[in-house]
Write an enzyme that holds these catalytic residues in place. Structure first.
Site, PDB file in Angstrom:
ATOM      1  N   HIS A  24       1.652  -6.362  -2.228  1.00  0.00           N
ATOM      2  CA  HIS A  24       0.763  -5.286  -2.759  1.00  0.00           C
ATOM      3  C   HIS A  24       0.051  -5.673  -3.684  1.00  0.00           C
ATOM      4  O   HIS A  24       0.405  -6.140  -4.702  1.00  0.00           O
ATOM      5  CB  HIS A  24       1.759  -4.018  -2.909  1.00  0.00           C
ATOM      6  CG  HIS A  24       2.438  -3.460  -1.952  1.00  0.00           C
ATOM      7  ND1 HIS A  24       3.724  -2.792  -1.947  1.00  0.00           N
ATOM      8  CD2 HIS A  24       1.945  -2.833  -0.668  1.00  0.00           C
ATOM      9  CE1 HIS A  24       4.156  -2.383  -0.843  1.00  0.00           C
ATOM     10  NE2 HIS A  24       2.955  -2.344   0.252  1.00  0.00           N
ATOM     11  N   ALA A  25      -1.190  -5.501  -3.497  1.00  0.00           N
ATOM     12  CA  ALA A  25      -2.446  -5.971  -4.381  1.00  0.00           C
ATOM     13  C   ALA A  25      -2.179  -5.624  -5.777  1.00  0.00           C
ATOM     14  O   ALA A  25      -2.509  -6.556  -6.782  1.00  0.00           O
ATOM     15  CB  ALA A  25      -3.763  -5.755  -3.787  1.00  0.00           C
ATOM     16  N   ARG A  26      -2.064  -4.454  -5.948  1.00  0.00           N
ATOM     17  CA  ARG A  26      -1.996  -3.818  -7.609  1.00  0.00           C
ATOM     18  C   ARG A  26      -0.690  -4.154  -8.458  1.00  0.00           C
ATOM     19  O   ARG A  26      -0.749  -4.051  -9.456  1.00  0.00           O
ATOM     20  CB  ARG A  26      -2.073  -2.327  -7.336  1.00  0.00           C
ATOM     21  CG  ARG A  26      -0.978  -1.559  -6.916  1.00  0.00           C
ATOM     22  CD  ARG A  26      -1.619  -0.187  -6.475  1.00  0.00           C
ATOM     23  NE  ARG A  26      -0.443   0.542  -5.805  1.00  0.00           N
ATOM     24  CZ  ARG A  26      -0.325   1.764  -5.197  1.00  0.00           C
ATOM     25  NH1 ARG A  26      -1.820   2.345  -5.325  1.00  0.00           N
ATOM     26  NH2 ARG A  26       0.530   2.560  -4.801  1.00  0.00           N
ATOM     27  N   GLU A  27       0.276  -4.882  -7.741  1.00  0.00           N
ATOM     28  CA  GLU A  27       1.442  -5.159  -8.499  1.00  0.00           C
ATOM     29  C   GLU A  27       1.332  -6.478  -9.150  1.00  0.00           C
ATOM     30  O   GLU A  27       1.948  -7.318  -8.877  1.00  0.00           O
ATOM     31  CB  GLU A  27       2.449  -4.810  -7.287  1.00  0.00           C
ATOM     32  CG  GLU A  27       2.662  -3.646  -6.878  1.00  0.00           C
ATOM     33  CD  GLU A  27       3.795  -3.456  -5.612  1.00  0.00           C
ATOM     34  OE1 GLU A  27       4.581  -4.577  -5.450  1.00  0.00           O
ATOM     35  OE2 GLU A  27       3.803  -2.436  -5.180  1.00  0.00           O
ATOM     36  N   ARG A  82      -3.912  -1.297  -3.010  1.00  0.00           N
ATOM     37  CA  ARG A  82      -2.744  -1.743  -2.350  1.00  0.00           C
ATOM     38  C   ARG A  82      -2.697  -2.637  -1.186  1.00  0.00           C
ATOM     39  O   ARG A  82      -1.924  -3.480  -1.195  1.00  0.00           O
ATOM     40  CB  ARG A  82      -1.772  -0.374  -2.155  1.00  0.00           C
ATOM     41  CG  ARG A  82      -0.568  -0.859  -1.476  1.00  0.00           C
ATOM     42  CD  ARG A  82       0.008   0.617  -1.276  1.00  0.00           C
ATOM     43  NE  ARG A  82       1.240   0.911  -0.400  1.00  0.00           N
ATOM     44  CZ  ARG A  82       2.579   0.894  -0.790  1.00  0.00           C
ATOM     45  NH1 ARG A  82       2.670   0.923  -2.042  1.00  0.00           N
ATOM     46  NH2 ARG A  82       3.625   0.778  -0.050  1.00  0.00           N
ATOM     47  N   ASN A  99       3.190  -4.359   3.803  1.00  0.00           N
ATOM     48  CA  ASN A  99       4.695  -4.031   3.650  1.00  0.00           C
ATOM     49  C   ASN A  99       5.138  -3.082   4.514  1.00  0.00           C
ATOM     50  O   ASN A  99       6.376  -2.239   4.293  1.00  0.00           O
ATOM     51  CB  ASN A  99       5.392  -3.893   2.428  1.00  0.00           C
ATOM     52  CG  ASN A  99       6.533  -4.313   2.201  1.00  0.00           C
ATOM     53  OD1 ASN A  99       7.200  -5.375   3.006  1.00  0.00           O
ATOM     54  ND2 ASN A  99       7.573  -3.597   1.649  1.00  0.00           N
ATOM     55  N   ARG A 100       4.479  -2.607   5.614  1.00  0.00           N
ATOM     56  CA  ARG A 100       4.537  -1.614   6.641  1.00  0.00           C
ATOM     57  C   ARG A 100       4.246  -2.146   7.832  1.00  0.00           C
ATOM     58  O   ARG A 100       4.202  -1.498   8.951  1.00  0.00           O
ATOM     59  CB  ARG A 100       3.877   0.044   6.374  1.00  0.00           C
ATOM     60  CG  ARG A 100       4.057   0.698   5.200  1.00  0.00           C
ATOM     61  CD  ARG A 100       5.624   1.002   4.966  1.00  0.00           C
ATOM     62  NE  ARG A 100       5.941   1.920   3.896  1.00  0.00           N
ATOM     63  CZ  ARG A 100       6.130   1.350   2.779  1.00  0.00           C
ATOM     64  NH1 ARG A 100       6.061   0.086   2.564  1.00  0.00           N
ATOM     65  NH2 ARG A 100       6.163   2.157   1.739  1.00  0.00           N
ATOM     66  N   HIS A 152       8.177  -7.140  -6.216  1.00  0.00           N
ATOM     67  CA  HIS A 152       7.240  -6.103  -5.856  1.00  0.00           C
ATOM     68  C   HIS A 152       7.271  -5.517  -7.350  1.00  0.00           C
ATOM     69  O   HIS A 152       8.145  -5.777  -8.298  1.00  0.00           O
ATOM     70  CB  HIS A 152       7.651  -4.992  -5.022  1.00  0.00           C
ATOM     71  CG  HIS A 152       7.371  -5.303  -3.726  1.00  0.00           C
ATOM     72  ND1 HIS A 152       6.665  -4.672  -2.754  1.00  0.00           N
ATOM     73  CD2 HIS A 152       8.033  -6.245  -2.749  1.00  0.00           C
ATOM     74  CE1 HIS A 152       6.619  -5.216  -1.561  1.00  0.00           C
ATOM     75  NE2 HIS A 152       7.365  -6.210  -1.605  1.00  0.00           N
ATOM     76  N   SER A 153       6.815  -4.438  -7.701  1.00  0.00           N
ATOM     77  CA  SER A 153       6.823  -3.424  -8.696  1.00  0.00           C
ATOM     78  C   SER A 153       6.004  -1.984  -8.466  1.00  0.00           C
ATOM     79  O   SER A 153       5.479  -1.903  -7.374  1.00  0.00           O
ATOM     80  CB  SER A 153       6.015  -4.151 -10.084  1.00  0.00           C
ATOM     81  OG  SER A 153       4.621  -3.916  -9.867  1.00  0.00           O
ATOM     82  N   TYR A 204      13.301   4.950  -1.089  1.00  0.00           N
ATOM     83  CA  TYR A 204      12.769   5.930  -0.080  1.00  0.00           C
ATOM     84  C   TYR A 204      12.736   5.192   1.396  1.00  0.00           C
ATOM     85  O   TYR A 204      12.778   3.790   1.339  1.00  0.00           O
ATOM     86  CB  TYR A 204      11.415   6.596  -0.136  1.00  0.00           C
ATOM     87  CG  TYR A 204      10.243   5.570  -0.467  1.00  0.00           C
ATOM     88  CD1 TYR A 204       9.775   4.386   0.180  1.00  0.00           C
ATOM     89  CD2 TYR A 204       9.607   5.527  -2.177  1.00  0.00           C
ATOM     90  CE1 TYR A 204       9.088   3.560  -0.313  1.00  0.00           C
ATOM     91  CE2 TYR A 204       8.943   4.737  -2.557  1.00  0.00           C
ATOM     92  CZ  TYR A 204       8.573   3.538  -1.452  1.00  0.00           C
ATOM     93  OH  TYR A 204       7.507   2.726  -2.021  1.00  0.00           O
ATOM     94  N   GLU A 226      12.148  -4.766  -7.230  1.00  0.00           N
ATOM     95  CA  GLU A 226      10.989  -3.837  -7.853  1.00  0.00           C
ATOM     96  C   GLU A 226      11.158  -4.118  -9.315  1.00  0.00           C
ATOM     97  O   GLU A 226      11.954  -3.486 -10.190  1.00  0.00           O
ATOM     98  CB  GLU A 226      11.303  -2.348  -7.301  1.00  0.00           C
ATOM     99  CG  GLU A 226      11.012  -1.914  -6.023  1.00  0.00           C
ATOM    100  CD  GLU A 226       9.827  -2.057  -5.669  1.00  0.00           C
ATOM    101  OE1 GLU A 226       8.839  -2.312  -6.390  1.00  0.00           O
ATOM    102  OE2 GLU A 226       9.399  -1.853  -4.378  1.00  0.00           O
TER     103      GLU A 226
END
Length: 265
Positions: A24-27, A82, A99-100, A152-153, A204, A226
């Site tokens: 995920h780009a923003r992490e 993201r 990641n989906r 991730h974060s 989730y 995370e």
């Protein structure tokens, strides 16, 4: 173009661990950790007995930035982006959630079929070139890859399969035991508390994740980190927290690696 760093100290085919950062780009703390890991592995080999033993007996494949185009975009245009940056003819929406996009309960729960959504699952499994290339690499090397770690974060969690179903994984008890041990190792440095458990019930439900895909492929020790924090800064973790986050995470990764090393299957 992906750069996968292979850390090894002999030319034999050894059991391996695959670790990726920056799906995920923003992490941003995620790629920082992969770079930290490589630095520590290379600089402590020969002086750190645990790292030396690991690298003597296993290979470690490290993908420092999975979602290269998205990560670049967060630096130049939109810090909170993201997804990937793929384009589809006829659609004004950009990218999919990498990641989906894996073929693990793809697009069944916790993912969107709306191309404009942050959790868009893509137009088909592995439609994103980043996912396709990494999946191909892991498939080609699945006979030697014994652990898959994806960083991730944020939320301070150590997750394992499953996220696309509430069913427990076949190796649930062992995966939980290892996760709790790794979380304790991490906590020992600065007191940072992580929660361990299956993705669906711990954070989730989410279909199409890389850890579920790797586990279903046969990589038993499949984990998602995370990293810091729990929401005060979120994705905008300050620079002052990079070093302590990497230091404590290193302890958890080394714990998992040592366990895998002793329990090769």
């Amino acid at each position: 173009v992906h750069l996968i760093i292979r850390i090894y100290f002999s030319f034999s085919t050894k059991p391996a661990i695959f670790m990726d950062c920056g799906i995920h780009a923003r992490e941003w703390i995620s790629p920082a950790f992969c770079q930290w890991f490589v630095k520590e592995a290379l600089s402590t080999y020969g002086s750190d007995s645990q790292m030396t033993s690991l690298l003597d007996q296993m290979d470690v494949f490290v993908l420092p930035v999975f979602n290269v185009d998205g990560y670049d975009y967060t630096h130049k245009s939109n810090r909170m982006w993201r997804k990937t940056r793929s384009k589809k003819s006829g659609s004004s929406c950009i990218g999919a959630d990498p990641n989906r996009n894996w073929n693990a309960g793809w697009c069944t729960i916790g993912a969107s079929s709306n191309p404009c959504s942050d959790t868009f699952c893509g137009y088909s499994p592995e439609s994103e070139i980043e996912v396709k290339n990494v999946a191909d690499f892991i498939r080609r090397n699945k006979s030697i890859i014994k652990a898959y770690l994806t960083i991730h974060s944020y939320s301070q969690l150590l997750l394992f399969p499953y996220s696309y179903t509430y069913d427990l994984a076949e190796h649930h008890s062992e995966l939980l035991k290892v996760a709790e041990g790794a979380s304790a190792a991490l906590r020992s440095l600065y007191g940072t508390r992580y929660t361990s458990g299956p993705g669906a019930t711990t954070i989730y439900p989410a279909a199409g994740g890389s850890d579920d895909w790797a586990y279903d492929l046969g990589v038993k020790y499949s984990y998602t980190f995370e990293l810091r924090d729990t929401g005060r800064y979120g994705f905008l973790l300050p620079e002052s927290e990079i070093k302590p986050t990497c230091e404590e995470t290193m302890l958890a990764v080394k714990y998992i690696a040592a366990y895998v090393q002793k329990n090769l299957y």
